[in-house]
Design a protein around this motif. Structure first.
Motif, short mmCIF file in Angstrom:
data_model
loop_
_atom_site.label_atom_id
_atom_site.label_comp_id
_atom_site.label_asym_id
_atom_site.label_seq_id
_atom_site.Cartn_x
_atom_site.Cartn_y
_atom_site.Cartn_z
N PRO A 1 13.82 1.58 10.25
CA PRO A 1 12.73 0.67 10.60
C PRO A 1 11.40 1.18 10.04
O PRO A 1 11.03 2.32 10.29
CB PRO A 1 12.73 0.69 12.14
N ASP A 2 10.73 0.36 9.25
CA ASP A 2 9.45 0.71 8.62
C ASP A 2 9.54 1.91 7.68
O ASP A 2 8.52 2.51 7.34
CB ASP A 2 8.35 0.98 9.68
N GLY A 3 10.72 2.29 7.27
CA GLY A 3 10.88 3.40 6.33
C GLY A 3 10.38 2.99 4.95
O GLY A 3 10.62 1.87 4.50
N VAL A 4 9.69 3.90 4.27
CA VAL A 4 9.05 3.54 2.99
C VAL A 4 10.11 3.24 1.92
O VAL A 4 10.08 2.20 1.26
CB VAL A 4 8.11 4.67 2.52
N THR B 1 12.70 0.26 2.95
CA THR B 1 12.08 -1.07 2.87
C THR B 1 12.01 -1.51 1.41
O THR B 1 12.28 -2.67 1.07
CB THR B 1 10.66 -1.05 3.50
N TRP B 2 11.72 -0.55 0.53
CA TRP B 2 11.71 -0.88 -0.91
C TRP B 2 13.11 -1.31 -1.36
O TRP B 2 13.28 -2.34 -2.02
CB TRP B 2 11.23 0.33 -1.71
N VAL B 3 14.12 -0.53 -0.94
CA VAL B 3 15.50 -0.86 -1.35
C VAL B 3 15.90 -2.24 -0.83
O VAL B 3 16.43 -3.07 -1.57
CB VAL B 3 16.49 0.22 -0.84
N PHE B 4 15.64 -2.50 0.45
CA PHE B 4 16.11 -3.75 1.06
C PHE B 4 15.28 -4.96 0.63
O PHE B 4 15.83 -6.02 0.37
CB PHE B 4 16.10 -3.64 2.60
N ASP B 5 13.96 -4.80 0.55
CA ASP B 5 13.10 -5.98 0.40
C ASP B 5 12.54 -6.17 -1.01
O ASP B 5 12.00 -7.23 -1.31
CB ASP B 5 11.92 -5.90 1.39
N HIS B 6 12.61 -5.15 -1.86
CA HIS B 6 11.98 -5.26 -3.18
C HIS B 6 12.95 -5.02 -4.34
O HIS B 6 12.87 -5.71 -5.35
CB HIS B 6 10.80 -4.27 -3.28
N LEU B 7 13.82 -4.04 -4.20
CA LEU B 7 14.71 -3.68 -5.31
C LEU B 7 15.74 -4.80 -5.55
O LEU B 7 16.36 -5.29 -4.61
CB LEU B 7 15.44 -2.38 -4.95
N ASP C 1 0.83 -1.22 0.00
CA ASP C 1 0.00 0.00 0.00
C ASP C 1 0.86 1.27 0.00
O ASP C 1 0.36 2.36 0.24
CB ASP C 1 -0.95 0.00 1.21
N LYS C 2 2.17 1.10 -0.26
CA LYS C 2 3.08 2.26 -0.22
C LYS C 2 3.20 2.89 -1.60
O LYS C 2 3.49 2.20 -2.58
CB LYS C 2 4.48 1.86 0.26
N PRO C 3 3.04 4.21 -1.66
CA PRO C 3 3.20 4.90 -2.94
C PRO C 3 4.69 5.12 -3.22
O PRO C 3 5.54 4.86 -2.37
CB PRO C 3 2.52 6.25 -2.68
N SER C 4 4.99 5.61 -4.40
CA SER C 4 6.37 6.01 -4.71
C SER C 4 6.73 7.21 -3.84
O SER C 4 5.91 8.11 -3.65
CB SER C 4 6.45 6.39 -6.19
#
Ligand SMILES: Cc1cc2nc3c(=O)[nH]c(=O)nc-3n(C[C@H](O)[C@H](O)[C@H](O)COP(=O)(O)OP(=O)(O)OC[C@H]3O[C@@H](n4cnc5c(N)ncnc54)[C@H](O)[C@@H]3O)c2cc1C
Length: 239
Positions: free
Chosen positions: A77-80, A83-89, A49-52
């Motif tokens: 922690p919980d940074g938008v 979290t994208w960099v660590f868990d998705h990119l 549910d996080k936007p760009s």
């Protein structure tokens, strides 16, 4: 001049348990005019549910590494964005950013310098040391790195090499929360306290500070007490 950039992540490498290094190849355009220490604004891509969002990161590589930039990013922690960099990119993925911006860069002066980094702030400071080596600069440099425990240390081999290859370069890592029973032989305590007891007079020195706002504020106070002029202090607060 700042411009829009598209790049591709060629390498994503863990430096510590909570800091990654991104090596980004510039694609459109395929080059960027910048100095080490300047910043870019990276746009994350939407997930869940996080936007760009757009966040600022410091360039930790040199312009001579043509066609690439490197960023060191610490997980919030919980940074938008982080979290994208660590868990998705992932490696091979496209990224967009704007830049370069900012005036945090090494001066051409031969005045002695104190450099103080915390967390991911060591990236641009390492780039300054690489720039000094590349340009053959002769500059007395004391470089302090504040971390909590030994698992937060990184780039130790690089800084050992700088101590050997640069004419007068000293690296002082300081651990504020290392267990008393560990075999850590280096400095202990807050990096500000270590700076306080290591150098008495900073009259005529330059200072480069890079890291979390609390560390920067505490350092500014100490540097002032030790006689450094405001105009000789350069810093980037990772606010
Ligand atoms: C000049 C400059 C240079 C920088 N360079 C770097 C760099 O090289 N490397 C680096 O790692 N960082 C750097 N930063 C910091 C970076 O820009 C981001 O602020 C950082 O990565 C966090 O972004 P995020 O989107 O993950 O976290 P955000 O989503 O912005 O959240 C930040 C923190 O606040 C908390 N938070 C958010 N909203 C709330 C709320 N409503 N209530 C309570 N807590 C909340 C989050 O949990 C998180 O821990 C720099 C910043 C500046 C200004």
């Amino acid at each position: 001049m700042a411009e829009e950039h598209a790049g591709v992540v060629r390498e994503k490498k863990a430096l510590t348990h909570d800091i990654v290094n991104l090596r980004i190849q510039l694609r459109e355009p395929d080059h960027m005019v910048f100095r080490a220490g300047q910043i870019i604004r990276l746009s994350s891509q939407p997930y869940g549910d996080k936007p760009s969002v757009t966040r600022t990161y410091s360039i930790g590589s040199l312009p001579s590494d043509a066609g690439f930039i490197e960023l060191n990013i610490k997980r919030a922690p919980d940074g938008v964005c982080t979290t994208w960099v660590f868990d998705h990119l992932q490696e091979g993925q496209d990224v967009r950013f704007q830049g370069p911006f900012g005036k945090f860069m090494l001066s051409a002066s031969s005045a002695p310098a104190i450099m103080i980094a915390g967390g991911s702030g060591l990236g641009p400071i390492r780039a300054f040391a690489m720039e000094m080596r590349e340009k053959g600069m002769v500059k007395t440099t004391w470089c302090f790195f504040g971390a909590q425990t030994h698992r937060d240390l990184y780039y130790r081999d690089d800084f050992s090499r700088f101590e050997k290859e640069l004419p007068d370069f000293k690296f002082v890592p300081a651990l504020s929360n290392e267990p008393a029973e560990s075999n850590w032989q280096g400095e202990r305590g807050l990096v500000t306290d270590v700076v306080k007891r290591s150098i008495q007079d900073l009259n005529g020195w330059e200072a480069y500070l890079c890291g979390p706002p609390g560390m920067i504020e505490a350092c500014l106070k100490i540097l002032q007490e030790k006689g450094i002029r405001d105009m000789d202090v350069y810093y980037d607060k990772f606010a």
